[in-house]
Design an enzyme around this catalytic site. Structure first.
Site, mmCIF file in Angstrom:
data_model
loop_
_atom_site.group_PDB
_atom_site.id
_atom_site.type_symbol
_atom_site.label_atom_id
_atom_site.label_comp_id
_atom_site.label_asym_id
_atom_site.label_seq_id
_atom_site.Cartn_x
_atom_site.Cartn_y
_atom_site.Cartn_z
ATOM 1 N NE ARG A 159 -6.947 4.251 3.052
ATOM 2 C CZ ARG A 159 -7.663 3.513 3.902
ATOM 3 N NH1 ARG A 159 -8.794 3.985 4.388
ATOM 4 N NH2 ARG A 159 -7.232 2.329 4.269
ATOM 5 N NE ARG A 211 -9.762 7.506 -2.963
ATOM 6 C CZ ARG A 211 -11.052 7.637 -2.811
ATOM 7 N NH1 ARG A 211 -11.730 8.440 -3.614
ATOM 8 N NH2 ARG A 211 -11.712 6.995 -1.862
ATOM 9 C CG ASP A 271 -8.983 -2.947 -4.502
ATOM 10 O OD1 ASP A 271 -8.505 -2.379 -3.498
ATOM 11 O OD2 ASP A 271 -9.833 -3.852 -4.428
ATOM 12 C CE1 TYR A 318 -13.013 -7.617 1.368
ATOM 13 C CE2 TYR A 318 -11.168 -8.846 0.442
ATOM 14 C CZ TYR A 318 -11.653 -7.879 1.309
ATOM 15 O OH TYR A 318 -10.784 -7.183 2.114
ATOM 16 N NE ARG A 337 -3.973 -1.907 2.409
ATOM 17 C CZ ARG A 337 -4.231 -2.440 3.604
ATOM 18 N NH1 ARG A 337 -3.704 -1.906 4.690
ATOM 19 N NH2 ARG A 337 -5.014 -3.485 3.721
#
Length: 368
Positions: free
Chosen positions: A41, A50, A88, A164, A37
């Site tokens: 963020r 974003r 992703d 998921y 990652r």
């Protein structure tokens, strides 16, 4: 419009091959380092992007995906030894015909509730049509990197994607997906292999597009018992490694190292090193590096494994943990077959300066 795959000669020559040498089991002058990652963020420049672009919009827009992939390379210039394409793992369920939203976490409005729902999935998946935007982003990023560091491509592991797709998002109990595997074992195995076939096509396409190393993320591996891991996850993982290698050879594509990160499945390290077909095994922070070395017996390279939350502990704590990690992974006093990383992805509130200190400490303490 289908992605136009480049030829290898189109790409700038690679100037830093530490990652690839370590993944192939070689001794290196120091450990290559990157973090899961790393485009994300915790970076203010990513948060700026974003503000005006939805998550999957960034994934699907090659210019944006390239920009955010390059952000940590620019910010930490000379300190990172790999770039990983911004995407992703859930683009594979999307390609299979499922709707996936980020609200802010993953949300499947119409999950698979029973095996009959599998009929709603696309019968065949044309990855160039469905996921060509990832291939375009990879090619564009590889060009923009100008050979500074290798570019990593990736996918989710079938078990994790299956979880998921059935749970409809994140979960703490895994009740729905475990109901499936225990109640409908044969249907579960069939769907897992169907997902694996899409993953194979996707990973091969990423190499054609310019990825120089591949990683398979089995984020929920640790939710399975050793018996159930062998029954439901391992076969699809072996299917991926075996068939990706066959396809790369058949299509005269570069022999590309493949990493498996089966988080929480340290009980399987020895057997995965023996026969799963991966060059590198990623480690979470819940195993001692020396113990991991002992279990894999030099058959694979290792990647990891500092607890990401150490990055909140201040410079002294980070330096101490990195020094201990480097000593734990050393082989006969030298750095060999080890890629320094965190034991999971970096978390959003980390100060980028503390991440930078982590990279600097790895460079300092892994030189042998």
């Amino acid at each position: 419009m289908p992605h136009q795959f480049p030829t290898l000669s189109d790409f700038p020559p690679l100037k830093n091959d530490l990652l690839l040498r370590a993944a192939r089991g070689e001794k290196t002058e120091r450990a290559p380092v990157w973090i899961m990652r790393q485009a994300g963020r915790y970076l203010p420049e990513f948060r700026e992007v974003r503000k005006s672009h939805e998550f999957f919009e960034v994934c699907r827009t090659p210019d944006l995906a390239t920009e955010v992939t390059l952000q940590p390379i620019r910010r930490f210039s000379g300190l990172l030894d790999a770039s990983i394409i911004f995407s992703d793992i859930l683009v594979v369920p999307q390609a299979m015909g499922m709707e996936v939203l980020m609200t802010p976490g993953p949300d499947f409005p119409d999950p698979l509730r029973t095996p009959a729902d599998v009929d709603k999935l696309n019968k065949t998946v044309d990855v160039e049509k469905e996921l060509g935007y990832v291939f375009s982003a990879i090619t564009q990023t590889r060009m923009a990197l100008d050979g500074q560091v290798p570019l990593i491509g990736f996918c989710g592991a079938p078990w994790t994607l299956f979880a998921y797709m059935v749970e409809g998002g994140g979960t703490k109990t895994f009740q729905k997906v475990k109901t499936w595997i225990f109640k409908y074992p044969e249907e579960s195995k069939a769907l897992l292999l169907r997902i694996a076939d899409v993953c194979v096509d996707f990973l091969v396409g990423q190499v054609k597009a310019g990825a120089q190393l591949l990683q398979v993320f089995d984020s929920w591996a640790g939710e399975l018992s050793p018996h159930d891991f062998d029954l439901f996850s391992r076969p699809s993982l072996v299917h991926i490694s075996t068939n990706v290698r066959k396809r790369l050879a058949a299509e005269n594509l570069p022999s590309t190292p493949i990493t498996l990160f089966a988080k929480g499945a340290n009980y399987a390290l020895a057997s995965l090193a023996e026969s799963a077909g991966y060059d590198t095994l990623g480690l979470d922070w819940q195993i001692d590096p020396a113990e991991a070395r002992r279990l894999v017996k030099g058959k694979v390279a290792l990647q990891g494994n500092m607890d990401p939350n150490v990055l909140y502990g201040g410079r002294d704590a980070i330096e101490s943990a990195v020094k201990r990690m480097c000593e734990g992974f050393a082989v006969d006093g030298s750095t060999k077959a080890w890629i320094a990383n965190l034991g999971h992805g970096i978390t959003p509130e980390v100060n980028p300066e503390d991440a930078k200190w982590f990279f600097e400490c790895v460079q300092k303490y892994s030189r042998r």
